[in-house]
Motif scaffolding. Structure first.
Motif, mmCIF file in Angstrom:
data_model
loop_
_atom_site.group_PDB
_atom_site.id
_atom_site.type_symbol
_atom_site.label_atom_id
_atom_site.label_comp_id
_atom_site.label_asym_id
_atom_site.label_seq_id
_atom_site.Cartn_x
_atom_site.Cartn_y
_atom_site.Cartn_z
ATOM 1 N N MET A 258 0.852 -1.170 0.000
ATOM 2 C CA MET A 258 0.000 0.000 0.000
ATOM 3 C C MET A 258 0.896 1.229 0.000
ATOM 4 S SD MET A 258 -2.971 1.100 2.683
ATOM 5 C CE MET A 258 -2.098 2.065 3.866
ATOM 6 N N LEU A 259 0.530 2.221 -0.753
ATOM 7 C CA LEU A 259 1.247 3.490 -0.801
ATOM 8 C C LEU A 259 0.350 4.617 -0.326
ATOM 9 C CD1 LEU A 259 2.972 3.298 -4.286
ATOM 10 C CD2 LEU A 259 4.060 3.042 -2.079
ATOM 11 N N GLN A 260 0.944 5.535 0.387
ATOM 12 C CA GLN A 260 0.251 6.746 0.807
ATOM 13 C C GLN A 260 1.182 7.903 0.480
ATOM 14 O OE1 GLN A 260 -0.558 6.927 4.981
ATOM 15 N NE2 GLN A 260 -1.538 8.922 4.860
ATOM 16 N N THR A 261 0.671 8.952 -0.147
ATOM 17 C CA THR A 261 1.504 10.094 -0.496
ATOM 18 C C THR A 261 1.076 11.324 0.292
ATOM 19 O OG1 THR A 261 0.065 10.692 -2.336
ATOM 20 C CG2 THR A 261 1.903 9.227 -2.818
ATOM 21 N N THR A 262 2.057 12.162 0.627
ATOM 22 C CA THR A 262 1.811 13.374 1.393
ATOM 23 C C THR A 262 2.774 14.453 0.909
ATOM 24 O OG1 THR A 262 1.322 12.022 3.334
ATOM 25 C CG2 THR A 262 1.698 14.350 3.727
ATOM 26 N N GLU A 263 2.283 15.677 0.770
ATOM 27 C CA GLU A 263 3.140 16.810 0.450
ATOM 28 C C GLU A 263 3.170 17.737 1.658
ATOM 29 O OE1 GLU A 263 3.536 20.549 -2.663
ATOM 30 O OE2 GLU A 263 1.871 19.156 -2.852
ATOM 31 N N ILE A 264 4.359 18.036 2.136
ATOM 32 C CA ILE A 264 4.530 18.947 3.263
ATOM 33 C C ILE A 264 5.579 19.972 2.853
ATOM 34 C CG2 ILE A 264 5.181 19.213 5.684
ATOM 35 C CD1 ILE A 264 4.307 16.276 6.095
ATOM 36 N N ILE B 244 6.334 9.554 0.246
ATOM 37 C CA ILE B 244 5.617 8.336 -0.110
ATOM 38 C C ILE B 244 5.801 7.367 1.047
ATOM 39 C CG2 ILE B 244 5.440 6.378 -1.670
ATOM 40 C CD1 ILE B 244 6.564 8.183 -3.880
ATOM 41 N N ASP B 245 4.717 7.001 1.693
ATOM 42 C CA ASP B 245 4.745 6.009 2.764
ATOM 43 C C ASP B 245 4.448 4.650 2.135
ATOM 44 O OD1 ASP B 245 5.120 8.002 4.779
ATOM 45 O OD2 ASP B 245 2.986 8.445 4.634
ATOM 46 N N TRP B 246 5.375 3.748 2.273
ATOM 47 C CA TRP B 246 5.290 2.427 1.634
ATOM 48 C C TRP B 246 5.038 1.398 2.729
ATOM 49 C CZ3 TRP B 246 6.926 1.047 -3.554
ATOM 50 C CH2 TRP B 246 7.009 -0.310 -3.783
ATOM 51 N N TYR B 247 3.881 0.778 2.702
ATOM 52 C CA TYR B 247 3.532 -0.268 3.667
ATOM 53 C C TYR B 247 3.614 -1.612 2.958
ATOM 54 C CZ TYR B 247 1.563 3.693 6.197
ATOM 55 O OH TYR B 247 1.384 4.889 6.828
ATOM 56 N N GLN B 248 4.368 -2.528 3.529
ATOM 57 C CA GLN B 248 4.470 -3.857 2.933
ATOM 58 C C GLN B 248 4.373 -4.908 4.031
ATOM 59 O OE1 GLN B 248 8.274 -3.394 1.001
ATOM 60 N NE2 GLN B 248 9.377 -4.278 2.707
ATOM 61 N N GLY B 249 3.817 -6.034 3.689
ATOM 62 C CA GLY B 249 3.598 -7.084 4.672
ATOM 63 C C GLY B 249 4.706 -8.116 4.743
ATOM 64 N N PHE B 250 5.905 -7.746 4.313
ATOM 65 C CA PHE B 250 7.028 -8.674 4.353
ATOM 66 C C PHE B 250 8.289 -7.894 4.721
ATOM 67 C CE2 PHE B 250 5.933 -7.329 0.083
ATOM 68 C CZ PHE B 250 7.094 -6.704 -0.344
ATOM 69 N N PRO B 251 9.279 -8.569 5.274
ATOM 70 C CA PRO B 251 10.489 -7.867 5.711
ATOM 71 C C PRO B 251 11.385 -7.459 4.541
ATOM 72 C CG PRO B 251 10.718 -10.211 6.075
ATOM 73 C CD PRO B 251 9.300 -9.990 5.590
ATOM 74 N N GLY B 252 12.253 -6.514 4.790
ATOM 75 C CA GLY B 252 13.234 -6.103 3.796
ATOM 76 C C GLY B 252 12.808 -4.856 3.032
ATOM 77 N N GLU B 253 13.755 -4.312 2.293
ATOM 78 C CA GLU B 253 13.514 -3.070 1.560
ATOM 79 C C GLU B 253 13.644 -3.258 0.051
ATOM 80 O OE1 GLU B 253 16.290 -0.233 3.099
ATOM 81 O OE2 GLU B 253 15.230 -0.020 4.991
#
Length: 43
Positions: A1-7, A13-22
């Motif tokens: 899942m991705l969530q984007t935010t401008e500040i 970009i907030d990257w949510y993943q259900g597994f370990p590692g990058e």
């Protein structure tokens, strides 16, 4: 899942993943850098 935010002058970009590692986040970062986006980092 991705969530984007401008500040201010930054875009996050907030990257949510259900597994370990990058692995996939790093691949996305590399593609963004190749596309000319500067200062792309993983935190």
């Amino acid at each position: 899942m991705l969530q984007t935010t401008e500040i201010g002058d930054r875009f996050y970009i907030d990257w949510y993943q259900g597994f370990p590692g990058e692995r996939y986040a790093a691949a996305m970062r590399d593609l963004m850098i190749d596309a000319g986006m500067k200062d792309v980092v993983i935190k």
